[in-house]
Scaffold this motif. Sequence first.
Motif, mmCIF file in Angstrom:
data_model
loop_
_atom_site.group_PDB
_atom_site.id
_atom_site.type_symbol
_atom_site.label_atom_id
_atom_site.label_comp_id
_atom_site.label_asym_id
_atom_site.label_seq_id
_atom_site.Cartn_x
_atom_site.Cartn_y
_atom_site.Cartn_z
ATOM 1 N N GLY B 60 37.563 40.965 38.297
ATOM 2 C CA GLY B 60 37.206 39.927 37.331
ATOM 3 C C GLY B 60 38.355 39.657 36.388
ATOM 4 O O GLY B 60 39.493 40.052 36.650
ATOM 5 N N VAL B 61 38.054 39.000 35.279
ATOM 6 C CA VAL B 61 39.074 38.652 34.293
ATOM 7 C C VAL B 61 39.800 39.903 33.805
ATOM 8 O O VAL B 61 39.172 40.882 33.426
ATOM 9 C CB VAL B 61 38.408 37.970 33.079
ATOM 10 N N TYR B 62 41.123 39.869 33.813
ATOM 11 C CA TYR B 62 41.864 40.979 33.219
ATOM 12 C C TYR B 62 42.681 40.524 32.001
ATOM 13 O O TYR B 62 42.561 41.089 30.931
ATOM 14 C CB TYR B 62 42.770 41.685 34.235
ATOM 15 N N CYS B 63 43.517 39.475 32.168
ATOM 16 C CA CYS B 63 44.399 39.091 31.044
ATOM 17 C C CYS B 63 43.851 37.908 30.251
ATOM 18 O O CYS B 63 44.163 37.757 29.084
ATOM 19 C CB CYS B 63 45.801 38.770 31.557
ATOM 20 N N ASN B 64 43.075 37.063 30.906
ATOM 21 C CA ASN B 64 42.428 35.916 30.260
ATOM 22 C C ASN B 64 43.388 34.817 29.824
ATOM 23 O O ASN B 64 42.984 33.875 29.139
ATOM 24 C CB ASN B 64 41.584 36.380 29.062
ATOM 25 N N ILE B 65 44.683 34.935 30.149
ATOM 26 C CA ILE B 65 45.620 33.871 29.758
ATOM 27 C C ILE B 65 46.547 33.459 30.904
ATOM 28 O O ILE B 65 47.656 32.981 30.677
ATOM 29 C CB ILE B 65 46.464 34.256 28.520
ATOM 30 N N GLY B 66 46.106 33.697 32.128
ATOM 31 C CA GLY B 66 46.879 33.152 33.238
ATOM 32 C C GLY B 66 47.989 34.013 33.800
ATOM 33 O O GLY B 66 48.711 33.573 34.693
ATOM 34 N N HIS B 67 48.150 35.234 33.318
ATOM 35 C CA HIS B 67 49.262 36.053 33.805
ATOM 36 C C HIS B 67 48.952 36.846 35.076
ATOM 37 O O HIS B 67 49.810 37.049 35.908
ATOM 38 C CB HIS B 67 49.710 37.048 32.729
ATOM 39 N N CYS B 68 47.725 37.336 35.211
ATOM 40 C CA CYS B 68 47.462 38.366 36.233
ATOM 41 C C CYS B 68 46.859 37.827 37.533
ATOM 42 O O CYS B 68 46.853 38.520 38.540
ATOM 43 C CB CYS B 68 46.569 39.458 35.663
ATOM 44 N N TYR B 69 46.355 36.649 37.536
ATOM 45 C CA TYR B 69 45.761 36.042 38.735
ATOM 46 C C TYR B 69 44.548 36.776 39.293
ATOM 47 O O TYR B 69 44.152 36.583 40.430
ATOM 48 C CB TYR B 69 46.808 35.885 39.860
ATOM 49 N N GLU B 70 43.963 37.676 38.526
ATOM 50 C CA GLU B 70 42.793 38.426 39.004
ATOM 51 C C GLU B 70 41.555 37.537 39.070
ATOM 52 O O GLU B 70 40.587 37.849 39.744
ATOM 53 C CB GLU B 70 42.507 39.609 38.068
ATOM 54 N N CYS B 71 41.567 36.434 38.348
ATOM 55 C CA CYS B 71 40.357 35.626 38.185
ATOM 56 C C CYS B 71 40.320 34.437 39.133
ATOM 57 O O CYS B 71 39.592 33.483 38.904
ATOM 58 C CB CYS B 71 40.287 35.133 36.742
ATOM 59 N N ARG B 72 41.109 34.508 40.196
ATOM 60 C CA ARG B 72 41.171 33.361 41.129
ATOM 61 C C ARG B 72 39.803 33.034 41.725
ATOM 62 O O ARG B 72 39.095 33.927 42.178
ATOM 63 C CB ARG B 72 42.124 33.655 42.285
ATOM 64 N N VAL B 81 42.020 28.167 41.803
ATOM 65 C CA VAL B 81 42.488 28.065 40.424
ATOM 66 C C VAL B 81 42.292 29.401 39.714
ATOM 67 O O VAL B 81 41.571 30.266 40.197
ATOM 68 C CB VAL B 81 41.720 26.981 39.632
ATOM 69 N N ARG B 82 42.950 29.542 38.572
ATOM 70 C CA ARG B 82 42.689 30.701 37.721
ATOM 71 C C ARG B 82 41.519 30.335 36.795
ATOM 72 O O ARG B 82 41.613 29.396 36.011
ATOM 73 C CB ARG B 82 43.942 31.039 36.910
ATOM 74 N N ALA B 83 40.447 31.112 36.912
ATOM 75 C CA ALA B 83 39.236 30.814 36.139
ATOM 76 C C ALA B 83 39.510 30.819 34.638
ATOM 77 O O ALA B 83 38.877 30.078 33.885
ATOM 78 C CB ALA B 83 38.145 31.840 36.466
ATOM 79 N N CYS B 84 40.473 31.624 34.192
ATOM 80 C CA CYS B 84 40.704 31.747 32.750
ATOM 81 C C CYS B 84 41.469 30.569 32.183
ATOM 82 O O CYS B 84 41.595 30.443 30.973
ATOM 83 C CB CYS B 84 41.411 33.054 32.425
ATOM 84 N N LEU B 85 42.044 29.723 33.055
ATOM 85 C CA LEU B 85 42.817 28.578 32.557
ATOM 86 C C LEU B 85 42.121 27.254 32.826
ATOM 87 O O LEU B 85 42.559 26.208 32.382
ATOM 88 C CB LEU B 85 44.195 28.522 33.245
HETATM 89 S S1 FES Z 1 42.405 36.741 34.005
HETATM 90 FE FE1 FES Z 1 44.518 36.988 34.356
HETATM 91 S S2 FES Z 1 45.000 35.098 35.270
HETATM 92 FE FE2 FES Z 1 42.955 34.804 34.686
#
Ligand code: FES
Lengths: 93, 105, 412
Positions: B60-72, B81-85
């Motif tokens: 799930g969400v890890y960084c919440n600002i687009g860095h980690c791509y975990e939220c694809r 897409v990245r869910a957090c962006l």
């Molecule tokens: S939570 Fe890291 S890119 Fe979306």
Amino acid sequence: MAGEKTIVCRCEEVTLETIVDTIEQYSCSSREVKLRTRAGMGYCGGRTCRNVIDRIVAATNGEPIKDELQLSYRSPIRPATFEVLGGGHENES
Amino acid sequence: MRMRVDHHPVLGKQTDRKQVTIFFNGKPYDAYEGDTIASAMMAQGVYALRQHEVSGNARGVYCNIGHCYECRVKVEDRKVVRACLTTVYHGMEIDSLSGFSEGNE
Amino acid sequence: MKVWNLLIVGAGPAGLNAAIAAAGEGLKVKIIDEFNRIGGRLLGQLHQEPNGEWWNGIDVANRLHEKAITLGVKIESGVSVYDLEQSEFGWKVYTSEGMEKTEKLLLATGATEVPTPIPGWTIPGVMSIGAAQVMGNVHRVKPGNTCVIIGANVLSIAIANELRLCGVEVKEIVISQPNSSLTHSGTPEKVMESLLQLTHLAPSVLLRQAGRVAKYIHPSLAVKFYPKNGMNILDIPIKIKTAATEIIGDKKVKGVKTVNIRSNGEIIPNTERITEADFVCIAGGLAPLPELAALTSCEFKFVHELGGHIPLHSERMETNEPNLFVAGNITGVESAKVAMAQGTVAGLTIASEIKGNKKHSDSAIEEALLTVRKEREEALIQFQPNIARARELIYQQFELDWKAESPKRSIS
Ligand code: FES
């Protein structure tokens, strides 16, 4: 501590154990660890674990972290779809 | 479950946003205009957004600002897409990657 | 196709202020940012200044945003940069929305969080401390009702308080596994040392309390007498003698396994326990995010005090790469106020190169540089000691490497 099996690179699920074993076996740099284990080579481009890998390599080899960015970036920095690379607008945002 | 901070002692209240419906793995969820996919799902207590493509582990969400791509996630069965962006809109259809089907838990 | 005078990557404090300064000098400026709102890390920030006033990052961001718009700056959010290329007019910048052309390029991409990996940290519901901050303060969503924070540092204590204001019960702040190459905050003694160095400058009365106990005594003594069950600051127990060993859960986080440790990091046997929580935050600190600069032939330095690898740069924010500039946390992790001041310097430097009105601009730049130094000195959140000195060394290095025998840059 239960650190050995800890995942360091989330994208490729590379563990601390694998990274340390690789460094010890090949006495290598961060860049080489990356190529051998795929740590830092995943979707995020190493953004999440790059600094940690640098530290592990430095600690294992007993030397300071180097000035060069050891996990060299190659474009594209963000994974892009072919449309984007071709100038289209169907984008991975 | 609803985890909104409608009233905040310093930032004030935020109660006037328009509600929309989004679909995650086919199931409808409430969201607000201005939400990202990540914030809308987290407000509903849904943490797992995808499965790791090799191990199948939930992520799930890890960084919440687009860095980690975990939220694809996949949107409209078309783009990843990245869910957090990514801002939600009414009727948005979002799907987990790797055949992940259960939104809750 | 239009060629901008200045394209800025990153709409945080540095990027916005650079745009304001450059547009104020008459430049055509565009900013792009991949987040869906304007303000970068400003957006999450919320802390009390020593005079009791709140630093509300969202307000600050809105103010800068409006000012930039008024000056004619074009701002686009939700746009990612994929690649950079030198060209005869300056730079080609490849983005998710197509290619942009610009004479000068400013990278104000900020910082990224450094994790302290721990077993179970990939379970959904485990997130970086900044992620929780943005969820709460920006999106106004609580990631859960209860949380445990792994990593005791100024930033995590400040954000713990912000989460508390959002209605989250922060059950405890513990430290990450000691004696591991995965962390560098290390033993309770090291944690205490860094907290002590920082708390006299830390934001709000809240953080000063953290330093209260031990301000005048040696860190090792402070740790010795540090209560095993932690110290409460505004109801948040900070336990620097408790270390997390594992995060448990499967599809969703359930809690954190911890042990008690001695001052030197040794585990005390039979002290294992589990603290349940809806979500878990990892707070390992920040590092500059230099990836775009790494696509160019920009020289890099590793500087511990500045948080990691940074592009070598001058005090006026030039890099060795022609027409490439940097400002904000990409040059070293510091407060938003320092980043804003650096942005102004970068904007003026760039305007001066383009307009060539050296006399006018030199005095303006000197003034802006004074502001940077002042903000650095007065910074509430000092991420590392000795930042000012580390900065000096970088500027000297830049002069040595790139100014001495190569007069290819037009301004000095
Ligand atoms: S939570 Fe890291 S890119 Fe979306």
